[in-house]
Design an enzyme around this catalytic site. Structure first.
Site, PDB file in Angstrom:
ATOM      1  N   ASP A 305      63.426  53.278  46.174  1.00  0.00           N
ATOM      2  CA  ASP A 305      63.595  52.018  45.473  1.00  0.00           C
ATOM      3  C   ASP A 305      62.384  51.844  44.553  1.00  0.00           C
ATOM      4  OD1 ASP A 305      64.644  49.697  44.545  1.00  0.00           O
ATOM      5  OD2 ASP A 305      64.999  48.788  46.502  1.00  0.00           O
TER       6      ASP A 305
HETATM    7  C1  BGC Z   1      66.210  46.888  43.992  1.00  0.00           C
HETATM    8  C2  BGC Z   1      67.288  47.944  43.971  1.00  0.00           C
HETATM    9  C3  BGC Z   1      67.643  48.293  42.550  1.00  0.00           C
HETATM   10  C4  BGC Z   1      66.385  48.739  41.832  1.00  0.00           C
HETATM   11  C5  BGC Z   1      66.650  49.168  40.416  1.00  0.00           C
HETATM   12  C6  BGC Z   1      65.042  47.228  43.098  1.00  0.00           C
HETATM   13  O1  BGC Z   1      64.189  46.157  42.945  1.00  0.00           O
HETATM   14  O2  BGC Z   1      65.776  46.692  45.311  1.00  0.00           O
HETATM   15  O3  BGC Z   1      68.405  47.501  44.674  1.00  0.00           O
HETATM   16  O4  BGC Z   1      68.642  49.255  42.503  1.00  0.00           O
HETATM   17  O5  BGC Z   1      65.471  47.671  41.823  1.00  0.00           O
HETATM   18  O6  BGC Z   1      66.963  48.128  39.598  1.00  0.00           O
END
Ligand code: BGC
Length: 764
Positions: A305
């Site tokens: 993430d």
């Molecule tokens: C989130 C993810 C997301 C990623 C990309 C993160 O802050 O937890 O779910 O896919 O950002 O945008």
């Protein structure tokens, strides 16, 4: 073909055909994955194994490492670090994938810059969070799960993939399959709620919808199962917070939906921000290497993430960025999202022998494999066609599908004296901060969905339905969250003259979703105060709630005459709500998450354990020394699986084919269901079991089957399920996944409180 489709839908609507027909037609059109692969123009390339092996044999260690690097564009920002001059990094050939870059033109340009600078012409991968629609927005995922209709969810994902792929997107970071039992956590809106069984059906439907049957078609995209793992169990519902749980609970409750997507062929996985029992998921070797890539044999790629690797320093798990990168790579991570750590440190770690070439090669291969699967080596621009993008975005039939899915997601929580559906001859005062809202209605994380000027508000939906609005008024009264009372009096004046009041209230879209945790989940601001002023008018009140999470609605449940849970229903949400309020749609959704009476009950979920001192409720002869609260009931306000209809259903005649089954036998469970009310309707028939005694204790109920059926008024249908020992398995005392002989209860009905009960034994 396109036009014929639209015309046919119009015809169906004008001829008054049932919504179901429209939906079935949409399903048939899109789930057939009708897009043909046009191989004629593609240069022929070698089979994947050979192609990727040959390519890798030409790559330097740096080039391999750079495949593991992902940066975000300057577009949508979804985390704390942004920009990072990603274009100059692409020009240096240092980037393997880009997050948040969309649009056929923009992605073509970025791809062009990349290919001009990539020695071996390795295409970039473009990822974007396509969570509940891309341009055409569907209800939030928690709402879609409340449809209990996996085909509807698959259709939504199919349409989202069709639109996103036409805008240059190769990869969505969805589905989120985190089980969530605590609505304080803002991200409950992105998942399918509290139950693994329902969660599995929704997760698989999403993967099928996004990835289709062939990733190399230009209307399919990579799905990404996230967040691995147990992110939904963050302590006290506070985002990014600690998780500590037994391996048994992890495997039994939190992992099954992840596993199901692997079995369904998902190509990518994302790690979660949280730690589990002291080990951050981003470097959790047990989870990534042992379980995911080992036991489950997952052959796709694993992305972290957003800055997940960097955050292991703050977790206190790595002394510095470099060590964090080593821990992540060694645990099985393939791509570093936005953190820049693999880019900056991995070469050094390799030289120092902290990370092996074998591991870097394995990561690089997994990434190149999915690029190959998407057909990007044949044509890196195959998703960058502006004409297709224009022709695909917000097609009428997509918007029609968004309406149909929204109608399936609404849940009727209360309907005293059959006050709903509304009568078109009544004078109706529509009030509330969300009554004219076109912004919040599509919900949080709605990708590129247009809001103001495009999404349908409730006001517009009512006007579309009624055509003549002489008998209705619309007043906001209060704002979602402020102390401004200026609008209250006018709203009350209009409400005074009405026969019935419809209050459209709830949260702002930014109150749930990521970083949207709350300790108070009441209706925000002055909304409740406004409702109590309305109540003094003595008119019946219908409350329509738009929100991203279960709210605490105890007061509303006591004081309102009807409550319709609408979630964030998407682009056509206003139409879905209006058609439901006026009876053109009979509510058929069921809650995917329990609604608590108050936040003190959290976490709350139907499949809890019995404890040694179970409380039997008010009739319990022993009121003290029981597992109970002294100031509130144990039960939720509305249980998981609950939802009313304008009609009524009567269950009877629960039958089991036998009172005993062996491990290799099947038990047939059947029940009769009669529509005893005045409307045709749909009911979600749910089957729960309880394993009475185990080598480890078992939940008081577990969902093991459901079927959504249509049933005409006066009609009786028989619904049947099959249970085998497979359905009775759990992780026993020795952590073996097995069923144990013994007694089981079966419950069938329209919610997790189902009270038609029978029993059987599992024998050797
Ligand atoms: C989130 C993810 C997301 C990623 C990309 C993160 O802050 O937890 O779910 O896919 O950002 O945008």
């Amino acid at each position: 073909m396109e036009n014929t489709r639209v015309q046919l839908i119009r015809k169906l609507k004008n001829s008054g055909m049932q919504n179901k027909l429209v939906f079935v037609f949409l399903l048939a059109s899109f789930l057939g994955y009708s897009q043909k692969k046009d191989n004629s123009k593609m240069p022929k390339i070698k089979p994947k194994e050979v192609f990727v092996a040959e390519l890798m044999s030409k790559m330097t260690i740096e080039e391999k490492i750079y495949q593991t690097v992902q940066f975000t564009s300057d577009g949508t920002i979804t985390g704390p670090k942004s920009g990072d001059n990603y274009i100059s990094r692409i020009q240096q050939g240092k980037v393997g994938s880009v997050l948040n870059a969309t649009g056929a033109k923009a992605t073509r340009e970025i791809q062009r810059i990349n290919l001009e600078n990539s020695r071996l012409k390795i295409p970039l991968l473009f990822g974007q969070d396509v969570i509940h629609g891309f341009k055409t927005i569907f209800p939030i995922n928690l709402g879609m799960a409340s449809s209990w209709d996996p085909k509807a969810v698959e259709l939504a994902a199919r349409i989202a993939a069709t639109e996103a792929s036409a805008a240059g997107v190769h990869w969505t970071f969805a589905p989120m399959v985190d089980i969530s039992r605590d609505p304080r956590w803002g991200r409950v809106s992105e998942g399918s709620g509290e139950d693994s069984f329902l969660g599995i059906q929704m997760a698989v439907a999403n993967v099928k919808g996004f990835q289709g049957d062939d990733l190399s078609k230009n209307n399919t995209i990579l799905a990404c199962t996230k967040h691995f793992a147990a992110y939904g169990a963050a302590e006290a519902g506070r985002d990014y917070n600690t998780v500590d749980m037994s391996e048994r609970v992890l495997r039994e409750t939190y992992l099954p939906a992840f596993k199901a997507t692997v079995d369904a062929g998902v190509k990518t996985f994302m790690t979660s921000f949280n730690e589990i029992s002291g080990v951050p998921s981003t470097a959790n070797k047990f989870l990534i290497r042992d379980v995911l890539k080992g036991e489950w044999n997952f052959n796709g790629l694993v992305v972290t993430d957003y800055t997940g690797i960097n955050e292991m320093v703050a977790h206190g798990f790595a002394a510095d960025d470099k060590q964090a990168g080593e821990l992540a790579m060694n645990a099985g991570v393939d791509i570093d999202m936005v953190g820049g750590i693999f880019m900056n440190n991995l070469k050094k770690s390799f030289e120092e022998g902290k990370v092996s070439l074998e591991q870097i090669d394995a990561a690089c291969k997994r990434i190149l494999d999915v690029k190959y699967d998407l057909g990007l080596f044949e044509d890196p621009y195959r998703y960058c066609d502006e004409k297709r993008e224009q022709a695909t975005t917000n097609k009428p039939e997509f918007l029609e599908a968004s309406l149909e899915v929204a109608k399936k997601s609404l849940v009727l929580l209360k309907n005293n004296n059959h006050i709903l559906p509304l009568n078109t001859n009544q004078k109706i005062a529509f009030v509330g901060p969300l009554v004219s809202d076109e912004f919040n209605i599509i919900g949080s994380w709605a990708a590129l969905g247009d809001r103001n000027g495009f999404a349908t508000s409730v006001k517009e939906g009512v006007a579309n339905y009624l055509k003549n609005t002489a008998n209705v008024t619309f007043d906001q009264g209060v704002e979602i969250k402020s102390n401004n009372r200026d609008g209250i009096q006018k709203a009350l004046d209009n409400a005074k003259n009405a026969d019935i009041i419809v209050a459209v209230m709830g949260e702002g879209e930014n109150m749930s979703g990521e970083a949207g945790s709350q300790t108070n989940i009441d209706l925000p601001g002055l909304q409740k105060e406004f409702l109590s002023e309305l109540k003094k008018l003595g008119k019946p009140i219908v409350l329509v709630v738009l929100n991203g999470r279960p709210l605490t609605l105890s007061w509303e449940n006591e004081n309102m005459d009807a409550i319709l849970e609408a979630w964030w229903p998407g682009t056509r949400g206003g139409d879905a709500i209006a058609q439901t309020l006026f009876g053109a749609n009979n509510p058929n959704g069921k809650l995917s998450m329990s609604f608590p009476r108050n936040v003190g009950q959290l976490p709350i979920y139907y499949n809890h354990k019995n404890t040694g001192r179970p409380y039997l409720g008010k009739s319990d002869p022993e009121q003290k020394y029981k597992s109970r609260y002294t100031d509130a009931d144990n039960s939720p306000l509305y249980p998981f699986g609950f939802g009313l209809s304008y009609t009524t259903f009567e269950y009877s005649n629960l039958k089991l084919s036998s009172d005993k089954i062996k491990f290799d036998e099947k038990l047939k469970v059947s029940i009769e269901l009669k529509n005893t009310g005045n409307y045709d309707g749909q009911e979600v028939v749910q089957l729960y079991i309880r394993d009475l005694v185990g080598s480890v204790t078992r939940p008081i109920r577990e969902l093991k089957g459901f079927e959504k059926i249509e049933i005409k008024k006066g009609e009786t249908k028989t619904v049947s399920f099959e249970i085998s020992s497979e359905d009775l398995k759990f992780y026993n005392l020795d952590m073996k996944h097995t069923a144990e002989v013994g007694d089981f209860d079966v419950f069938v009905g329209g919610s997790s409180d189902a009270d038609h009960q029978a029993s059987f034994q599992l024998i050797k």
